[in-house]
Design a protein around this motif. Structure first.
Motif, PDB file in Angstrom:
ATOM      1  N   UNK A 119      49.615  42.475  36.800  1.00  0.00           N
ATOM      2  CA  UNK A 119      49.153  43.240  35.641  1.00  0.00           C
ATOM      3  C   UNK A 119      48.643  42.306  34.549  1.00  0.00           C
ATOM      4  N   UNK A 120      49.367  41.199  34.315  1.00  0.00           N
ATOM      5  CA  UNK A 120      48.951  40.220  33.308  1.00  0.00           C
ATOM      6  C   UNK A 120      47.614  39.582  33.680  1.00  0.00           C
ATOM      7  N   UNK A 121      47.411  39.334  34.980  1.00  0.00           N
ATOM      8  CA  UNK A 121      46.142  38.776  35.455  1.00  0.00           C
ATOM      9  C   UNK A 121      44.989  39.733  35.163  1.00  0.00           C
ATOM     10  N   UNK A 122      45.207  41.019  35.412  1.00  0.00           N
ATOM     11  CA  UNK A 122      44.164  42.019  35.156  1.00  0.00           C
ATOM     12  C   UNK A 122      43.867  42.105  33.659  1.00  0.00           C
ATOM     13  N   UNK A 123      44.935  42.134  32.834  1.00  0.00           N
ATOM     14  CA  UNK A 123      44.734  42.201  31.384  1.00  0.00           C
ATOM     15  C   UNK A 123      44.000  40.972  30.864  1.00  0.00           C
TER      16      UNK A 123
ATOM     17  N   UNK B 150      46.897  48.257  35.788  1.00  0.00           N
ATOM     18  CA  UNK B 150      47.807  47.310  35.134  1.00  0.00           C
ATOM     19  C   UNK B 150      48.901  48.004  34.319  1.00  0.00           C
ATOM     20  N   UNK B 151      48.530  48.996  33.506  1.00  0.00           N
ATOM     21  CA  UNK B 151      49.553  49.684  32.706  1.00  0.00           C
ATOM     22  C   UNK B 151      50.520  50.471  33.585  1.00  0.00           C
TER      23      UNK B 151
ATOM     24  N   UNK C 217      56.610  37.775  30.980  1.00  0.00           N
ATOM     25  CA  UNK C 217      55.719  37.862  32.131  1.00  0.00           C
ATOM     26  C   UNK C 217      54.356  38.415  31.729  1.00  0.00           C
ATOM     27  N   UNK C 218      54.346  39.434  30.865  1.00  0.00           N
ATOM     28  CA  UNK C 218      53.082  40.034  30.442  1.00  0.00           C
ATOM     29  C   UNK C 218      52.278  39.097  29.557  1.00  0.00           C
TER      30      UNK C 218
ATOM     31  N   UNK D  18      47.218  33.166  29.493  1.00  0.00           N
ATOM     32  CA  UNK D  18      47.036  32.055  30.435  1.00  0.00           C
ATOM     33  C   UNK D  18      45.982  32.405  31.467  1.00  0.00           C
ATOM     34  N   UNK D  19      46.075  33.606  32.027  1.00  0.00           N
ATOM     35  CA  UNK D  19      45.119  34.028  33.047  1.00  0.00           C
ATOM     36  C   UNK D  19      43.713  34.195  32.468  1.00  0.00           C
ATOM     37  N   UNK D  20      43.608  34.558  31.182  1.00  0.00           N
ATOM     38  CA  UNK D  20      42.295  34.661  30.545  1.00  0.00           C
ATOM     39  C   UNK D  20      41.609  33.294  30.533  1.00  0.00           C
TER      40      UNK D  20
END
Length: 304
Positions: free
Chosen positions: A14-18, A237-238, A256-257, A262-264
């Motif tokens: 989910x964090x990767x998608x956000x 993601x949500x 985690x979220x 970081x993923x951005x």
């Protein structure tokens, strides 16, 4: 432990998608106002979940026998579901609107860092609600805040109008995390997510009509960022957040979220070929270290 790992990985997804959707949100603002963008993406997120709910309902009916004991509580279950969906939807409307407004006046890097401050706000609010947080988790939160600063802040820190809007977003999103933590164990996560997006879309429609008055051409121009933000960021993601949070401590979940920042940066490096400085790499390392540290108390308890 395998179950915990599974939920951790799903929340990281989910964090990767956000994180990658941050670009879509910024691009979408070139064509649409913040309320229009949130209205359309929310309705898209709700519609995407309808076939999933229909399929899962069919599976439950096929099981049949095990559901008879639950018939007496169906009215209560629906009441909890609607109450949770409306509460989550209202809070989500406020947080996403504040973030979209803030993005018009501040840089994506500053917005990413300030939004991620919910990792500090969540445990503080949790203390008021009687949720205890271990010392290792607090150290993890401190490491993550420092890591986010190194990762996102490329210029001097000052609070502008846009920064203040995003800071309010971080506070309201903290309330959303705690609200999800309260309702998600009590009801179906996918249905809860679907209702929250429908409520968010309806509430965003009022200021959209009053202040922005979009036309179909503008919406079609922004179809790609809308589709990404609506289907993946909202619908997927949500929903993952709601499903996984019932099995995780809210402070650990917020850590985690926070990986979305970081993923951005990492997706910008991989997809857009952006170069990572030593400072940004150190920020990534600190955030990952914070998340690993936050998991240690749980592992020790299970061993004991």
């Amino acid at each position: 432990m395998n179950h915990k790992l599974k939920y951790n990985v799903l929340l990281m997804l989910a964090a990767l998608i956000w994180g990658s959707a941050f670009v879509a949100q910024s691009v979408g603002m070139d064509y649409l106002g913040p309320f229009t963008f949130n209205c359309v993406r929310s309705f898209m997120g709700s519609l995407v979940l309808l076939p999933v709910i229909w399929f899962m309902d069919r599976q439950k009916k096929a099981e049949g026998a095990g559901q008879q004991k639950k018939e007496m509580t169906k009215v209560q279950q629906r009441k909890v579901l609607l109450t949770g969906g409306v509460c989550c939807g209202i809070i989500l409307t406020v947080s996403t609107s504040l973030q979209q407004i803030g993005l018009q006046y501040t840089s994506a890097g500053k917005a990413g860092f300030i939004t991620a401050l919910y990792i500090l706000i969540v445990p503080l609010l949790g203390l008021l609600l009687g949720k205890k947080v271990g010392i290792k988790t607090w150290i993890g939160v401190a490491l993550a805040v420092v890591g986010m600063y190194l990762l996102c802040m490329k210029e001097g820190f000052s609070i502008s109008y846009g920064d203040f809007m995003v800071l309010l977003c971080a506070f309201v999103f903290s309330l959303h995390i705690l609200t999800v933590d309260y309702f998600s164990p009590k009801t179906d996560g996918i249905q809860l997510s679907c209702i929250q997006f429908f409520v968010c879309g309806c509430l965003s429609a009022f200021p959209m009509i009053l202040f922005e008055q979009p036309n179909l051409y503008q919406i079609l121009q922004a179809w790609l960022p809308l589709a990404y933000a609506g289907v993946l960021s909202s619908g997927v993601a949500y929903t993952l957040q709601i499903i996984t949070q019932k099995h995780l401590n809210p402070t650990v979940a917020s850590l985690l979220m926070s990986l979305e920042s970081v993923f951005a940066v990492l997706t910008g490096w991989l997809v857009l070929k952006e170069r990572l400085s030593v400072r940004e790499l150190l920020g990534c390392v600190l955030v990952f270290a914070a998340i690993i540290l936050a998991q240690l108390p749980q592992r020790q308890k299970e061993k004991a």
